[in-house]
Scaffold this active site. Structure first.
Site, PDB file in Angstrom:
ATOM      1  CB  SER A 158      -6.386  -0.473  12.641  1.00  0.00           C
ATOM      2  OG  SER A 158      -5.191  -0.942  12.071  1.00  0.00           O
ATOM      3  CG  ASP A 331      -7.947   0.323   4.736  1.00  0.00           C
ATOM      4  OD1 ASP A 331      -6.749   0.048   4.517  1.00  0.00           O
ATOM      5  OD2 ASP A 331      -8.502   0.100   5.824  1.00  0.00           O
ATOM      6  CG  HIS A 364      -5.641   1.562   7.751  1.00  0.00           C
ATOM      7  ND1 HIS A 364      -6.632   0.616   7.876  1.00  0.00           N
ATOM      8  CD2 HIS A 364      -4.980   1.583   8.944  1.00  0.00           C
ATOM      9  CE1 HIS A 364      -6.575   0.074   9.079  1.00  0.00           C
ATOM     10  NE2 HIS A 364      -5.591   0.649   9.750  1.00  0.00           N
TER      11      HIS A 364
END
EC number: 2.3.1.31
Length: 396
Positions: A158, A331, A364
């Site tokens: 991320s 995601d 995610h």
């Protein structure tokens, strides 16, 4: 100087927590000289005699330096304790692992809660705007302090993946291998929009006080809680939410409903609502609103192509760094299409790059969860890179 530098055993690998104070500070991209600079970090494992086995793990937006041991604020295991430790994919028996709280954070590294040398007061909402390049430049100063010329690897998911890419772009000679996970070389318009809604929730809180809430003995808990709820939805997939909660209702939730609310409308609470409220309420106990605003804005600014004449290949041309780009099929915050865009740019730049899309319906947050294929990917890439770097097992 280092403070609180003591090895600890706490339900995980032996680690050391330290804070380094760098009096010469850091020149930020916005033109502000930030001094002194304090960086809080944890290390795991042993640095080899050649100082060539160091892996920097970069945390995500609301993460911290407590990578693989109990977090002192929450009492919960480290955010990647399943990945980092003896015999685990990031093996602390072989590698010296470093994780620092990012610049602008609220867990010991210089940020909005730090004291401004000029005013003698906390920066609060006057903390200068920072970029991903500033965050990585601060990490580079930490690596200098540790006497490490080149990192064996930089790994992050991320926002941590944004940092990993920035390391490869800004300090290509200082990192042998980079693994950007569930990330993108730019923050999309959709993600900027989500961040803006979160920020507006904080601004709308009556306890915001223009960012000087601590002067009033308050925190914008409601706004920050809503911001966390909003963000948390983006970390999950519809399949994950449906599997975990579906449309199930909590029939014991009436006491959580405001007295002024209509019982016919709000007498019961869906389990997913209860989950999000819990996420929001626990978040405000460990995170600072001004840090949240500062770091989300740094993510919004991030766009490697725009900084290099619109060509994403440019920052990586002639790079000797080895890359492994990882995405997850469900995601939608950082979709696989953005990872493929990065991989194509790395190919055009002539970089050594591999790409893996992990099949998962967890969204995610899959990079934080038990995904065997992902574990094998990390272990395989690290081991392969170690072989090419001639890292001998006896040296680690």
């Amino acid at each position: 100087m280092d403070i609180s530098a003591s090895p600890t055993i706490a339900d995980g690998p032996v680690y050391t927590h330290q804070t380094v104070r760098l009096d010469n500070g850091l020149d930020l991209e916005c033109g502000v000289h930030l001094a002194p600079l304090e960086i809080a970090y944890c290390t795991y494992g042993t640095l080899s005699p050649k100082r060539d086995n160091a892996i920097l793990v970069c945390h995500a937006l609301t993460g911290d330096q407590y990578l693989a041991e109990k977090n002192p604020l929450t009492g919960k295991p480290g955010w990647w304790s399943r990945m980092v430790g003896p015999g685990l994919p990031i093996d602390t028996d072989r590698y010296f692992v470093i994780c620092s709280n990012v610049l602008g954070g609220c867990m010991g590294t210089t940020g909005p809660r730090s004291i401004c040398a000029e005013t003698g007061k906390a920066w609060d909402s006057e903390f200068p705007p920072i970029t991903m390049h500033d965050i990585v430049a601060a990490q580079a100063k930490l690596i200098d302090h540790l006497g490490i010329e080149r990192l064996f690897a930089v790994i992050g998911g991320s926002m941590g993946g944004m940092q990993a890419l920035t390391w490869a772009a800004d300090f290509p000679e200082r990192v042998f291998a980079v693994m950007p996970i569930a990330t993108s070389p730019f923050h999309s318009a959709q993600n900027i929009a989500f961040n803006e809604v979160s920020r507006q929730a904080i601004f709308a809180d009556p306890d915001w006080h223009n960012g000087h809430y601590r002067d009033f003995g308050a925190i914008p808990a409601r706004g920050l809680g809503v911001a966390r709820m909003m963000a948390h939805i983006t970390y999950l997939s519809e399949a994950a939410l449906s599997r975990k909660f579906g449309r199930r209702v909590r029939h014991d939730a009436a006491t959580a409903v405001p007295a002024s609310s209509s019982p016919s409308l709000f007498g019961e609470m869906f389990e997913v609502e209860s989950y999000l409220r819990h996420q929001g309420s626990t978040f405000v106990r460990r995170f600072d609103a001004n840090s949240y605003l500062t770091i989300t804005r740094a993510m919004d600014y991030f766009d490697l192509a725009a900084e290099h004449d619109g060509d994403l290949a440019n920052p990586f041309r002639n790079s000797q760094t080895r890359f492994c780009v990882v995405s997850f099929s469900s995601d939608w915050l950082f979709p696989t299409s953005q990872s493929r865009l990065l991989v194509r740019a790395l190919n055009r730049a002539g970089a050594n790059v591999s790409f893996v899309e992990i099949e998962s319906d967890r969204g995610h947050d899959a990079f934080l969860l038990d995904e065997p294929d992902f574990d094998r990917t990390i272990r395989g890439f690290i081991n392969g890179a170690a072989e090419h770097a001639a890292l001998l097992e006896g040296d680690c």
